[in-house]
Design a protein around this motif. Sequence first.
Motif, PDB file in Angstrom:
ATOM      1  N   TYR A  29       0.883  -1.216   0.147  1.00  0.00           N
ATOM      2  CA  TYR A  29       0.130   0.109   0.044  1.00  0.00           C
ATOM      3  C   TYR A  29       0.935   1.303  -0.091  1.00  0.00           C
ATOM      4  N   THR A  56     -13.872   2.815   0.490  1.00  0.00           N
ATOM      5  CA  THR A  56     -12.523   2.428   0.882  1.00  0.00           C
ATOM      6  C   THR A  56     -12.658   0.878   1.261  1.00  0.00           C
ATOM      7  N   TYR A  57     -11.405   0.373   0.932  1.00  0.00           N
ATOM      8  CA  TYR A  57     -11.185  -1.083   1.634  1.00  0.00           C
ATOM      9  C   TYR A  57     -10.692  -0.812   2.980  1.00  0.00           C
ATOM     10  N   ASN A  58     -11.574  -1.160   4.076  1.00  0.00           N
ATOM     11  CA  ASN A  58     -11.228  -0.939   5.311  1.00  0.00           C
ATOM     12  C   ASN A  58     -10.659  -2.127   6.235  1.00  0.00           C
ATOM     13  N   LYS A  90      -4.660   6.694   5.694  1.00  0.00           N
ATOM     14  CA  LYS A  90      -5.307   6.254   4.192  1.00  0.00           C
ATOM     15  C   LYS A  90      -4.162   6.095   3.309  1.00  0.00           C
ATOM     16  N   THR A 102      -3.378   4.275  -0.904  1.00  0.00           N
ATOM     17  CA  THR A 102      -3.955   3.412  -2.208  1.00  0.00           C
ATOM     18  C   THR A 102      -3.200   1.972  -2.411  1.00  0.00           C
ATOM     19  N   VAL A 120      -5.277  -3.575  -5.577  1.00  0.00           N
ATOM     20  CA  VAL A 120      -6.082  -4.681  -4.735  1.00  0.00           C
ATOM     21  C   VAL A 120      -6.688  -5.851  -5.648  1.00  0.00           C
ATOM     22  N   LYS A 157      -7.517   0.767  -5.558  1.00  0.00           N
ATOM     23  CA  LYS A 157      -8.457   0.885  -4.477  1.00  0.00           C
ATOM     24  C   LYS A 157      -8.076   1.893  -3.363  1.00  0.00           C
ATOM     25  N   ILE A 171      -7.449   2.811   0.447  1.00  0.00           N
ATOM     26  CA  ILE A 171      -7.305   1.821   1.628  1.00  0.00           C
ATOM     27  C   ILE A 171      -7.410   3.046   2.663  1.00  0.00           C
TER      28      ILE A 171
END
Length: 472
Positions: A192, A207-209, A250, A252, A255, A266, A268
Motif C-alpha cells: 500500500y 474504501t477498503y477498510n 489512508k 492506495t 487490490v 483502490k 485503503i
Amino acid sequence: MGNSLSFIESEKLTWIDHVITFDETVRQANLTTLQSSFLPGSAILLAYQDRKFNSVPYQHWFITDGQYFLEFGSPSDLYNARVQINTVPRSPFQIETQGSVDDSTRDRIFQVLGMCNYSLCIRNCEHVANYIFRGRWVSFQMEEGGVLKNTFRRFIVDDNLRKVNAFPSTIRPDVFSEGKGKRMYSFISNHYNATQFNYFLDHNEDTYNILVIGPTGAGKSHLINIFFNQPVTASFVSHKSVTKEMCFIKGTGSVFNLKTRRYEDKKIVVADTVGLCDTEWDDAKIVSMIKGRVSSNFRYIDAVFVVFRADRLLKEHVKNIRIIMEWLGYSRRNQHLKFLFVGTFAENLTEVDVERLRGEAVEILGLKVTKRDVPDARIGSDDENDAAQEEANNNAVCPRLTTYDSLVYTGFPPEVTLNDLGRRRVERSWDLLQPLLLLHPGEALQAYSLIVEGDAPARIGIPNWWNKCAIL
C-alpha cells in the motif's frame, strides 16, 4: 431532564470546528505561573470531583501537585472556562492515579494553557487532564455507560460522532512518522502507498477498510508499517501502549478483486487501535473506547487483523480478543474468513514450535480451523495463461497444492540483519498476510481466492455502538 437541554444549542456550536482556541491574556499569565509550578520530577495526581452543570451530572477532572491545580472548568459557566493554573483549595476529590512531571508533560501543559473553547462532548476537562497526564485525548464520560454519553446520545450524530475522543486538529501528535518515504524492505514492491494520517474518517467514502487490533506490545503498529513498507506510525518494543489513540492511515493500492479475479486500484484505510490490556486503563474502558471509535468511523470492515506475540498469548489477551471477535460477528456464517490472526516476532521459532503454538491458539481463542490445501491457480492471468495452467494441472499426476490459513506466524526483522534465509522468511511472512491485504499474488492469496470463490464473505457490518442502550 425531559427531552431537551437548555444549553444544547451552545454545546452544538462547539462541535463545528474541532480545534483549540485560546484566550491569549489568560495564556500568557499562566505561562508565567508555569515557570515555577509543575516542575520536572514533581509528583502529580490525576483526580476529579462529581459536579453538575444545569442539572447535568459530570466529572470535573484536574491535575494537582498538592499546591497548584491545573484545570479546565468553571462551576458556573463551562462555556466561558479557561485552562489555567490556580491554588484554590478543594475537597473532597477522588484520585484516579498518580505520576510525575517530565519534559513531555510540561510540553503538553504548554500546548493547552489558556484554551477557551470548552465542549462537554469533544473538549472537556477530562480530555485535557488525560492529555496532560497521558498524552491521550480521551473522556470515558463520553464512552458507553458514561454520564455524558447518556445525556448527549440523542443529540450528537453523523460527522460530529467521529470527533468524540479524537484529537483536535491543532494538537494531533502525528502526521506521519519521521521515516516516511524510507522503504523498510527493498525487495517488497507491491504494498500500500500511504497518503494521509487522520483521527476520524468520512465513512461515506468508498474504501477498503482494515482494522488492526491486539494486546499492547504485540507489534500492531509495526505490522501496519509493513503493510505500507515504510514507517508511517510510531513503532518500538514497549510494555506500554505506543499508540495513544485510535488513528487511521489512508492510502492506495492495487487490490485483487475476489469476484472479478483481477487487480484494481483502490483507496485503503487501515485503523491502528490502542492496545488491548493497556497498562494505563482497565480492559472494559479500552474495549469500550475501541468499539466507540470504530462504530463512529466505519459502516463496514473488510478485513480484521488480530495481532499477538507468537510466544505470549495471556489469559487477559484472550478474553479481550474474544470480546472483539464476538462483537464483529466472527462466528456468523463465513465471516471468520474476514479475520486473519497474526502471531508476530516468530522469526526465530522452529516449525515444531509454530505447530505447537498454533494448536494452543486455535483452542484458547476458539478459532475455526481454516488451514486448507487447494489446487494451485494463477491470479490475475489472462485467458491463455489460465488455459495453460488448467491443462498443466489436468496432466499432472498430483497437481501442485497451495495452502491458506487464517492463523499465521510471521517475523519482520530489519532488512540490515537479514541473510538469504532471513530474506526468504520475510518474503514468506509477507505472503501469509495476503489473503486479506489482497496485494501479492502468492500462494496464500491464490488458496484464499479459491476457498471463497462463489461464496465470498460479506463485509463486516459494524454494530451501532453509540446508540445502543447503555448498560447501567
